[in-house]
Design an enzyme around this catalytic site. Sequence first.
Site, PDB file in Angstrom:
ATOM      1  N   HIS A 171       4.127  90.378  70.981  1.00 30.85           N
ATOM      2  CA  HIS A 171       4.848  91.286  71.878  1.00 30.85           C
ATOM      3  C   HIS A 171       5.883  90.566  72.741  1.00 30.85           C
ATOM      4  O   HIS A 171       6.861  91.168  73.148  1.00 30.85           O
ATOM      5  CB  HIS A 171       3.845  92.072  72.733  1.00 30.85           C
ATOM      6  CG  HIS A 171       3.297  93.250  71.987  1.00 30.85           C
ATOM      7  ND1 HIS A 171       3.128  94.496  72.544  1.00 30.85           N
ATOM      8  CD2 HIS A 171       2.915  93.378  70.697  1.00 30.85           C
ATOM      9  CE1 HIS A 171       2.665  95.329  71.629  1.00 30.85           C
ATOM     10  NE2 HIS A 171       2.503  94.660  70.499  1.00 30.85           N
ATOM     11  N   GLU A 187     -17.770  82.310  47.662  1.00 29.17           N
ATOM     12  CA  GLU A 187     -17.135  83.627  47.562  1.00 29.17           C
ATOM     13  C   GLU A 187     -15.682  83.434  47.098  1.00 29.17           C
ATOM     14  O   GLU A 187     -15.088  82.358  47.299  1.00 29.17           O
ATOM     15  CB  GLU A 187     -17.140  84.301  48.937  1.00 29.17           C
ATOM     16  CG  GLU A 187     -18.526  84.626  49.454  1.00 29.17           C
ATOM     17  CD  GLU A 187     -19.100  85.894  48.855  1.00 29.17           C
ATOM     18  OE1 GLU A 187     -19.605  85.827  47.709  1.00 29.17           O
ATOM     19  OE2 GLU A 187     -19.068  86.938  49.517  1.00 29.17           O
ATOM     20  N   SER A 245       8.609  91.868  66.984  1.00 27.54           N
ATOM     21  CA  SER A 245       8.367  91.682  65.546  1.00 27.54           C
ATOM     22  C   SER A 245       9.624  91.251  64.805  1.00 27.54           C
ATOM     23  O   SER A 245      10.735  91.672  65.146  1.00 27.54           O
ATOM     24  CB  SER A 245       7.882  92.992  64.932  1.00 27.54           C
ATOM     25  OG  SER A 245       6.562  93.242  65.313  1.00 27.54           O
ATOM     26  N   LYS A 281       2.783 105.383  60.795  1.00 27.16           N
ATOM     27  CA  LYS A 281       2.905 104.571  59.580  1.00 27.16           C
ATOM     28  C   LYS A 281       1.676 103.666  59.405  1.00 27.16           C
ATOM     29  O   LYS A 281       1.083 103.616  58.318  1.00 27.16           O
ATOM     30  CB  LYS A 281       4.174 103.727  59.683  1.00 27.16           C
ATOM     31  CG  LYS A 281       4.631 103.177  58.368  1.00 27.16           C
ATOM     32  CD  LYS A 281       6.078 102.718  58.461  1.00 27.16           C
ATOM     33  CE  LYS A 281       6.522 102.092  57.166  1.00 27.16           C
ATOM     34  NZ  LYS A 281       7.958 101.877  57.128  1.00 27.16           N
ATOM     35  N   ASP A 282       1.290 102.976  60.494  1.00 24.43           N
ATOM     36  CA  ASP A 282       0.095 102.122  60.410  1.00 24.43           C
ATOM     37  C   ASP A 282      -1.132 102.975  60.099  1.00 24.43           C
ATOM     38  O   ASP A 282      -2.024 102.566  59.352  1.00 24.43           O
ATOM     39  CB  ASP A 282      -0.146 101.386  61.744  1.00 24.43           C
ATOM     40  CG  ASP A 282       0.888 100.296  61.983  1.00 24.43           C
ATOM     41  OD1 ASP A 282       1.710 100.057  61.086  1.00 24.43           O
ATOM     42  OD2 ASP A 282       0.871  99.688  63.074  1.00 24.43           O
TER      43      ASP A 282
HETATM   44  C1  HEM Z   1      -7.990  88.137  62.592  1.00 28.08           C
HETATM   45  C2  HEM Z   1      -6.872  87.975  61.975  1.00 28.08           C
HETATM   46  C3  HEM Z   1      -5.546  88.535  62.434  1.00 28.08           C
HETATM   47  C4  HEM Z   1      -5.272  89.689  63.126  1.00 28.08           C
HETATM   48  C5  HEM Z   1      -6.256  90.736  63.639  1.00 28.08           C
HETATM   49  C6  HEM Z   1      -3.838  89.750  63.272  1.00 28.08           C
HETATM   50  C7  HEM Z   1      -3.164  90.770  63.921  1.00 28.08           C
HETATM   51  C8  HEM Z   1      -1.787  90.881  63.997  1.00 28.08           C
HETATM   52  C9  HEM Z   1      -1.073  92.013  64.519  1.00 28.08           C
HETATM   53  C10 HEM Z   1      -1.724  93.289  65.066  1.00 28.08           C
HETATM   54  C11 HEM Z   1       0.244  91.760  64.402  1.00 28.08           C
HETATM   55  C12 HEM Z   1       1.401  92.713  64.748  1.00 28.08           C
HETATM   56  C13 HEM Z   1       1.616  93.682  63.607  1.00 28.08           C
HETATM   57  C14 HEM Z   1       2.147  93.033  62.354  1.00 28.08           C
HETATM   58  O1  HEM Z   1       3.214  92.401  62.393  1.00 28.08           O
HETATM   59  O2  HEM Z   1       1.452  93.126  61.310  1.00 28.08           O
HETATM   60  C15 HEM Z   1       0.388  90.439  63.825  1.00 28.08           C
HETATM   61  C16 HEM Z   1       1.576  89.811  63.586  1.00 28.08           C
HETATM   62  C17 HEM Z   1       1.711  88.550  63.047  1.00 28.08           C
HETATM   63  N1  HEM Z   1       0.699  87.766  62.546  1.00 28.08           N
HETATM   64 FE1  HEM Z   1      -1.277  88.176  62.629  1.00 28.08          FE
HETATM   65  N2  HEM Z   1      -3.270  88.646  62.677  1.00 28.08           N
HETATM   66  C18 HEM Z   1      -4.283  87.878  62.146  1.00 28.08           C
HETATM   67  C19 HEM Z   1      -4.144  86.700  61.440  1.00 28.08           C
HETATM   68  C20 HEM Z   1      -2.949  86.083  61.163  1.00 28.08           C
HETATM   69  C21 HEM Z   1      -2.772  84.939  60.302  1.00 28.08           C
HETATM   70  C22 HEM Z   1      -3.876  84.234  59.534  1.00 28.08           C
HETATM   71  C23 HEM Z   1      -1.449  84.640  60.307  1.00 28.08           C
HETATM   72  C24 HEM Z   1      -0.735  83.560  59.549  1.00 28.08           C
HETATM   73  C25 HEM Z   1      -0.820  82.366  59.773  1.00 28.08           C
HETATM   74  C26 HEM Z   1      -0.772  85.590  61.158  1.00 28.08           C
HETATM   75  C27 HEM Z   1       0.564  85.585  61.418  1.00 28.08           C
HETATM   76  C28 HEM Z   1       1.243  86.613  62.043  1.00 28.08           C
HETATM   77  C29 HEM Z   1       2.682  86.634  62.233  1.00 28.08           C
HETATM   78  C30 HEM Z   1       3.683  85.544  61.819  1.00 28.08           C
HETATM   79  C31 HEM Z   1       2.969  87.850  62.875  1.00 28.08           C
HETATM   80  C32 HEM Z   1       4.359  88.353  63.313  1.00 28.08           C
HETATM   81  C33 HEM Z   1       4.969  88.997  62.113  1.00 28.08           C
HETATM   82  C34 HEM Z   1       6.356  89.503  62.299  1.00 28.08           C
HETATM   83  O3  HEM Z   1       6.758  89.843  63.389  1.00 28.08           O
HETATM   84  O4  HEM Z   1       7.041  89.528  61.268  1.00 28.08           O
HETATM   85  N3  HEM Z   1      -1.710  86.463  61.652  1.00 28.08           N
HETATM   86  N4  HEM Z   1      -0.863  89.928  63.579  1.00 28.08           N
END
Ligand code: HEM
Length: 412
Positions: A222, A294, A226, A250-251
């Site tokens: 935030h 797994e 994004s 959408k989500d």
């Molecule tokens: C428990 C695991 C995770 C949860 C609950 C989570 C949740 C979220 C949420 C809610 C967002 C904002 C919505 C979206 O862009 O999809 C987000 C964005 C993002 N997440 Fe995660 N995430 C997790 C794991 C990861 C992992 C493993 C990575 C990669 C290394 C990652 C990298 C990112 C990135 C780079 C964004 C920004 C994407 C953009 O703005 O293009 N996340 N995440």
Amino acid sequence: MTQDPEPHLNQVSSKKHTFSEWIEKRFPVFSTFRREYIQFPMPRNLNIWWAFGAVLCVTLLLMLATGIFLALSYTPSAEEAFASIEMIERRVPSGWLLRSLHMAGSNLFLVFLYLHLFRGLYYGSYKNPRELVWLSGLLLMLMVMMTAFAGYILPWGQMSYWAANVVIQAISSIPFIGEGLAHWLMGGSSPSDLTLHRYFVLHFAMAFFIIAVVFIHVICVHVVKSNNPKGIEPKTKEETLPFYPYYVAKDGVVIVGAIILLVLLAFFFPDLLTNSENYTPANPLETPANIAPEWYFLPFYGILQLIPYKFLGLLLSVGSIMVLFAVPWLDRSPIKSANYRPLYRIALFLLVLSFVMLGIVGKYHSHTGLIWLGRLALFYYYAHFLLILPFSARFELKRTLPTSLLDEKGHK
Ligand code: HEM
């Protein structure tokens, strides 16, 4: 003078109003929520790949809810763990459902996690200014993997026991400190009652730490806002849409799709992704013919199998995750989105292929023909990060990027 027809209603609403104001003044939760989840400006061109973050959050909550109820009937002792799982399956009301949802949920969680990570790699979401989003995401991935591994040990079936054994043996291959570290982690020289107890506490406690880190991760998103499929930052209000109702809807659709998938897996194919060997109680005297973790750990296990020197195998296996932490600094291209980098798209496709190949080696490592293919895949995996990411920009043609998210030229 007109009289108020319903004075009591006004009284109630003004009371409510003052109560929310009272809270708001002391703890601005309502205005923060409105700013961050209702009016929050999102790029207007986000596709389905941007829904997996929300899907991961919902799946995490499902895991927590089902996990807490399972823990109420589970006994973390080597003597009783297997029987307590049997009891949950057969005698605890809806226990079979809880366990089925928890197991299907864990598999889907890792599917969504890998897709979410791939989205980041494809659209360059790790690049300036989103490095901390990426790093906190990777920390989450490590925590989720630890939790999933600890959870797999809990039923104390044959695979639980022998999977713990493989990891402990890998740890004990570390020079000088390995033996001591393995002994310390296990509370003995082989997986035992004490080990199971520790894994149970780790599994339970880690879930809450994960939630804390998810908060940090989402706050990081935030702050920098994004990324989007074009990989250029929106500059005007017209290039954005408010989070509510557009992305909530959408989500929401993707979340419903994920729930359908979960239900299908839990109700109709509960054994699709589990190893039947784990329905046999742990027996330290009988090694299963084919020990395999797994599916989501198979590529890392495959790397261990490819290298004859255990410690080197461990380094390369752990290194294959650690190298991801350096990605924001390894990738030198100024272009974020792979939509405008055809060469990088091919490289990324080969990366996915090599990851799958390593997984196949993990599953069928006894087939000797696979070993050299696996080593080639391992070579490519590292070459992708250490050679292709830093140097590919030199070989890519200069491209003109769209200047705005409203620009239809090069729209994808
Ligand atoms: C428990 C695991 C995770 C949860 C609950 C989570 C949740 C979220 C949420 C809610 C967002 C904002 C919505 C979206 O862009 O999809 C987000 C964005 C993002 N997440 Fe995660 N995430 C997790 C794991 C990861 C992992 C493993 C990575 C990669 C290394 C990652 C990298 C990112 C990135 C780079 C964004 C920004 C994407 C953009 O703005 O293009 N996340 N995440």
